[in-house]
Design an enzyme around this catalytic site. Structure first.
Site, PDB file in Angstrom:
ATOM      1  N   ASP A 260     -33.630   9.950 -21.251  1.00 35.82           N
ATOM      2  CA  ASP A 260     -33.971   8.716 -21.957  1.00 35.82           C
ATOM      3  C   ASP A 260     -32.945   8.359 -23.008  1.00 35.82           C
ATOM      4  O   ASP A 260     -32.805   7.197 -23.377  1.00 35.82           O
ATOM      5  CB  ASP A 260     -35.357   8.840 -22.589  1.00 35.82           C
ATOM      6  CG  ASP A 260     -36.399   8.797 -21.483  1.00 35.82           C
ATOM      7  OD1 ASP A 260     -36.642   9.853 -20.863  1.00 35.82           O
ATOM      8  OD2 ASP A 260     -36.915   7.698 -21.204  1.00 35.82           O
TER       9      ASP A 260
ATOM     10  N   GLN B  99     -46.354  12.052 -14.264  1.00 37.93           N
ATOM     11  CA  GLN B  99     -45.351  11.270 -13.521  1.00 37.93           C
ATOM     12  C   GLN B  99     -44.809  12.056 -12.321  1.00 37.93           C
ATOM     13  O   GLN B  99     -44.421  11.464 -11.309  1.00 37.93           O
ATOM     14  CB  GLN B  99     -44.174  10.886 -14.444  1.00 37.93           C
ATOM     15  CG  GLN B  99     -44.513   9.864 -15.507  1.00 37.93           C
ATOM     16  CD  GLN B  99     -44.922  10.508 -16.815  1.00 37.93           C
ATOM     17  OE1 GLN B  99     -45.461  11.618 -16.836  1.00 37.93           O
ATOM     18  NE2 GLN B  99     -44.698   9.826 -17.916  1.00 37.93           N
TER      19      GLN B  99
HETATM   20  O1  MRU Z   1     -42.479   8.229 -20.352  1.00 35.80           O
HETATM   21  P1  MRU Z   1     -41.677   7.885 -19.139  1.00 35.80           P
HETATM   22  O2  MRU Z   1     -42.435   8.050 -17.872  1.00 35.80           O
HETATM   23  O3  MRU Z   1     -41.016   6.531 -19.257  1.00 35.80           O
HETATM   24  O4  MRU Z   1     -40.515   8.957 -19.141  1.00 35.80           O
HETATM   25  C1  MRU Z   1     -39.533   8.865 -18.159  1.00 35.80           C
HETATM   26  C2  MRU Z   1     -38.538   9.958 -18.207  1.00 35.80           C
HETATM   27  O5  MRU Z   1     -38.561  10.813 -19.066  1.00 35.80           O
HETATM   28  C3  MRU Z   1     -37.441   9.896 -17.190  1.00 35.80           C
HETATM   29  O6  MRU Z   1     -37.010  11.176 -16.845  1.00 35.80           O
HETATM   30  C4  MRU Z   1     -36.262   9.113 -17.754  1.00 35.80           C
HETATM   31  O7  MRU Z   1     -36.682   7.885 -18.285  1.00 35.80           O
HETATM   32  C5  MRU Z   1     -35.213   8.873 -16.734  1.00 35.80           C
HETATM   33  S1  MRU Z   1     -35.702   7.742 -15.493  1.00 35.80           S
HETATM   34  C6  MRU Z   1     -34.395   7.565 -14.421  1.00 35.80           C
END
Ligand code: MRU
Length: 365
Positions: free
Chosen positions: A249, A208
């Site tokens: 999260d 990501q």
């Molecule tokens: O697995 P993902 O790509 O959904 O994980 C996303 C994250 O860990 C982000 O840092 C988190 O959701 C915050 S987004 C503002």
């Protein structure tokens, strides 16, 4: 699938949108970025569930807004005038969407908020309840933008022009409806000539940071340098990083924070080099009913994301054991501050987070 104008800047796309006329949830497919920019229209519960599970739409706030639009669309399709039948069906669909991913609390937060709309308007005709659900989902999207901007303003008070900022995963515009959370101070600083130098961890295994964060920051003209996850100690030891900003999260009541796997490594290294770590957290991501990080369910993901994905051929022996947790917990004592839309919470978080929620009762976004 909708074709898109490949010349448009990525920042001009909406991460999540409602196409009510066609009863569709429209998302920017994040699994295809940065190579191709594709908007996809989702109609069924299964399509929405898959999009969340497969990270086509991802990032806690974006998942929340997608779920809100998703449950509205599914509710819209329930054909009955009887409230009890409607509500029973609504709850079934809600539970189904809620099972797509366990860690980001925004998913259940958004779905519960939508359920509250049903309960509060149970004396109205079902057709009117559907309109209220639509209005609530749209309000949640608009609120997300205001919340992210406020996080950006508070976050900006923690840094100064020319600072180096390290971030992990993507807590950017692509993970929200605009600004991002961890990137909001960066974007606001950019508008005000702060000239930050940003280091983006690539974020194994789903990249990501490489595919999304470095893409959107670069497209916005921010000075961004992509590094592998195992390079954060080097850039901090070199004195290039003044602050770490990451998203989250789920934040527990004591400040322990679940975020993308590898965040706790960054925070541990940052402690060694006296670099403050700030968690950018909309209150929708703070879960006061979860006491500590030990109570947070961590999503486990399939082995092929580690062994095969992104490679032409498998990069590990067939059948090797793989451990692939999607998130880790950063202990609260490694966190210098939790930046919310109501201000910055500092240790002890058991107290300061309660104060943040007390403010939320007085002022809404
Ligand atoms: O697995 P993902 O790509 O959904 O994980 C996303 C994250 O860990 C982000 O840092 C988190 O959701 C915050 S987004 C503002």
């Amino acid at each position: 699938m909708d074709s898109t104008d490949q010349k448009k800047n990525i920042m001009e796309y909406e991460t999540v949108a409602l196409d009510d006329e066609n009863s569709a949830l429209v998302i920017l497919d994040q699994t295809k970025l940065p190579g191709s920019t594709e908007l996809i229209s989702l109609h069924t519960g299964e399509e929405i569930w898959d999009a969340i599970y497969l990270l086509k739409v991802r990032g806690a706030p974006a998942i929340g807004v997608a779920a809100a639009f998703g449950i509205y669309l599914l509710a819209k399709g329930i054909e009955t005038r009887d409230y009890d039948v409607f509500y029973r069906e609504f709850c079934k669909k809600k539970d189904y969407l809620n099972s797509a991913r366990p860690t980001a609390v925004n998913l259940s937060w958004a779905l519960n908020r939508m359920e509250q709309v049903c309960v509060a308007s149970q004396n109205l005709p079902v057709a009117e309840i559907k309109q209220k659900l639509r209005a609530e989902a749209i309000a949640m999207k608009e609120e997300d933008i205001r919340v992210c901007k406020a996080i950006g303003e508070y976050g900006l008070t923690l840094v100064k022009p020319g600072d180096g900022i390290l971030t992990h995963c993507n807590a950017g515009q692509l993970a929200t409806c605009r600004y991002g959370t961890a990137t909001a101070p960066i974007y606001l600083g950019q508008e005000r000539g702060y000239n930050f130098r940003v280091f983006a961890d690539e974020t194994r295994p789903l990249l990501q940071g490489a595919r999304l964060t470095s893409y959107e920051l670069h497209a916005s003209g921010v000075d961004v340098t992509l590094i592998c996850d195992n390079m954060s100690a080097t850039v901090m030891r070199n004195g290039w990083v003044n602050a770490v900003f990451v998203g989250c999260d789920r934040v527990a009541a004591n400040g322990d924070t679940a975020n993308k796997i590898g965040t706790s490594v960054v925070a541990t290294v940052a402690k060694r080099y006296n670099v403050p770590v700030y968690i950018c957290a909309p209150t929708s991501t703070i879960d006061m009913s979860t006491a500590t990080g030990a109570d947070i369910t961590i999503e486990q993901r399939p082995a092929h994301e580690v062994t095969d994905m992104w490679y032409e051929k498998p990069m590990a022996p067939a059948g090797v054991k793989v451990f692939n947790p999607a998130f880790d917990v950063t202990d609260h004592d490694l966190i210098a501050g939790i930046v919310t839309e109501y201000g910055i919470a500092r240790a002890p978080y058991t107290e300061s987070l309660k104060e943040i929620f007390a403010q939320k009762k007085v002022k809404t976004f």
